[in-house]
Design an enzyme around this catalytic site. Structure first.
Site, short mmCIF file in Angstrom:
data_model
loop_
_atom_site.label_atom_id
_atom_site.label_comp_id
_atom_site.label_asym_id
_atom_site.label_seq_id
_atom_site.Cartn_x
_atom_site.Cartn_y
_atom_site.Cartn_z
N HIS A 80 0.83 -1.21 0.00
CA HIS A 80 0.00 0.00 0.00
C HIS A 80 0.86 1.26 0.00
CE1 HIS A 80 0.22 0.90 4.42
NE2 HIS A 80 0.27 -0.42 4.56
N ASP A 82 -0.28 4.42 0.91
CA ASP A 82 -0.61 5.45 1.90
C ASP A 82 0.10 5.21 3.22
OD1 ASP A 82 -2.28 3.11 2.32
OD2 ASP A 82 -3.45 4.29 3.73
N ASP A 142 6.03 1.55 6.58
CA ASP A 142 4.71 0.95 6.41
C ASP A 142 3.93 1.82 5.45
OD1 ASP A 142 2.24 -0.22 6.63
OD2 ASP A 142 1.92 0.35 8.72
N GLU A 176 -5.01 1.83 2.60
CA GLU A 176 -5.02 0.63 3.45
C GLU A 176 -5.18 1.01 4.92
OE1 GLU A 176 -3.32 -2.59 6.02
OE2 GLU A 176 -2.72 -0.51 5.85
N GLU A 177 -4.55 2.11 5.29
CA GLU A 177 -4.53 2.50 6.72
C GLU A 177 -5.89 2.96 7.22
OE1 GLU A 177 -2.16 1.78 8.51
OE2 GLU A 177 -0.29 1.87 7.38
N ASP A 199 3.72 -6.33 3.63
CA ASP A 199 3.27 -5.28 4.54
C ASP A 199 3.47 -5.70 5.99
OD1 ASP A 199 2.07 -2.94 5.39
OD2 ASP A 199 0.02 -3.66 5.12
N HIS A 381 3.57 3.59 12.34
CA HIS A 381 2.54 4.56 12.72
C HIS A 381 3.06 5.57 13.74
CE1 HIS A 381 -1.04 1.82 11.39
NE2 HIS A 381 -0.02 1.77 10.55
#
Ligand SMILES: [Zn+2]
Length: 409
Positions: A80, A82, A142, A176-177, A199, A381
């Site tokens: 992903h 994003d 990520d 995705e997030e 991922d 994150h």
């Protein structure tokens, strides 16, 4: 051939933060990276490169180079684009440090210290080169580590025709997030028989089990009246909502669970005497236990209805996603080939259940089984996010090996 590190450093500097809303993609800035990836894929000679101008997906194909008549499955690889809404992804300023185990002062001003005291799992990274942030943003390993690794695999295969592989389908997804990475995916363009999301975390990570997930809402109806004359008349919705929470198994809370242990998580509680609303998420790897949790949630509401009168409680439970395991088990060769590829490269497979969901879990239930592979990133994150340079290089090699393995007769 470009090193995976150079790709990674280029991609993380592009802000692709997604946000919670009803739009697809949730943020227009994700198109910047999507456009770049499409251009790079074309330049390296990938086929059927498509940028979905409406929904911001990038698709490409690496055609099979097997001799005519030899058949291999079409393997997909996804990552992903994003980054998490949790911490800013604007102006990411990556830098490379050799991690000695000593504290790393991310910004050089003493505010954000990456230390083994806070992140003891990083002991295994001592001696490795890490990409870290300057403390003002997240890094975006990520999942730009996954993106860079897939791109590196693609370039490797396109410049080394002597490595045999079947048809490969690549896909880079937005959002995705925020839980909608597969919401608008086009399975005609991503026409893989099965795939891998890239991922995950540390080198060796291989995941094909995730939670069954539901969101549950409790609404409690009370009766407000002046507290001075409330005796035997008032019914306080807030207190009844608290009572509801007290009926749930105390140990089955995220704070006390790990591994395969499921939970009831109270995410929000709002209200007043008249009405209260409690928002929960329910999680369990085991389908039967997952269903029991939903049934028990309803039973607790029914109990309060019996105690305080019909219509006191309303529940609304909605399934979010399901464990991919039951659909992967009949296709275990997908997992086995990845393990064999790891072992051939001297990587120790680390199989563990995901305590969440993945785009791969969604895809699995859409008919394309997709376990999840490591990326070499960690602490995602947040400001302390990092990516291990040697692990990213190894993952890029691993993807090539997996492609090769699936082409073997
Ligand atoms: Zn991710």
């Amino acid at each position: 051939m470009e090193d995976v590190l150079d790709r990674f450093l280029r991609y993380v500097r592009i802000d692709t933060q997604s946000e919670e809303n009803d739009r697809h993609p949730s943020t227009g800035k994700q198109f910047v990276l999507a456009g770049l990836l499409a251009e790079e894929l074309k330049a390296m000679g990938a086929s059927e490169v498509t940028l979905d101008e409406e929904f911001c997906y990038v698709y490409a194909v690496i055609p099979s180079n097997l001799p005519a008549g030899r058949i291999a499955p079409c393997v997909g690889f996804l990552a992903h684009m994003d980054t998490s809404p949790a911490v800013s992804g604007a102006g990411v300023n990556p830098r490379i440090v050799r991690f000695t185990g000593e504290d790393v002062d991310l910004g050089g001003d003493g505010r954000y210290i990456l230390s083994l005291r806070d992140f003891p799992h990083m002991k295994s990274l001592v001696g490795e080169e890490l990409v870290v942030t300057d403390g003002t943003t997240l890094l975006g390993a990520d999942d730009k580590a996954g993106v860079a690794e897939i791109m590196t695999m693609a370039e490797t295969l396109l410049t080394h025709p002597e490595i045999p592989h079947g048809k490969l389908c690549l896909c880079f997804t937005p959002d995705e997030e925020v839980g909608s990475g597969t919401a608008k995916i086009d399975l005609h363009r991503f026409a893989a028989d099965f795939g891998y999301t890239v991922d995950g975390g540390p080198l060796g990570g291989l995941e094909y089990e995730n939670f069954n997930a539901a969101s549950a809402r409790l609404t409690v109806h009370g009766r407000s009246i002046h507290p001075g004359s409330a005796k035997n008349t008032m019914r306080n919705a807030l207190l009844m909502a608290m009572e509801f929470q007290s009926l749930l198994p105390a140990a089955q809370d995220p704070m006390y669970t790990e591994g395969y242990e499921g939970f009831y998580h109270l995410c929000a509680l709002n209200g007043d005497v008249e009405t209260a609303q409690a928002e929960y998420i329910l999680r369990d790897h085991d389908k039967a236990k997952f269903n029991e949790k939903k049934a028990f949630f309803r039973a607790c509401a029914e109990f309060l209805d019996r105690k305080y009168g019909p219509g006191t409680c309303e529940t609304e439970i909605r399934d979010s996603y399901y464990n991919m395991k039951e659909l992967i088990l009949p296709r275990m060769e997908i997992v086995d080939k990845a393990m064999e590829a790891m072992e051939e490269l001297g990587i120790k497979p680390l199989v563990s259940p995901i305590r969440g969901g993945t785009d791969g879990a969604m895809l699995t239930h859409m008919g394309v089984p997709c376990p999840n592979l490591c990326t070499g990133g960690g602490n995602c994150h947040g400001r302390f996010e990092y990516a291990s340079v040697p692990q990213m290089r190894k993952v890029a090699e691993l993807l090539v090996k997996i492609a090769e393995k699936h082409a073997q007769p």
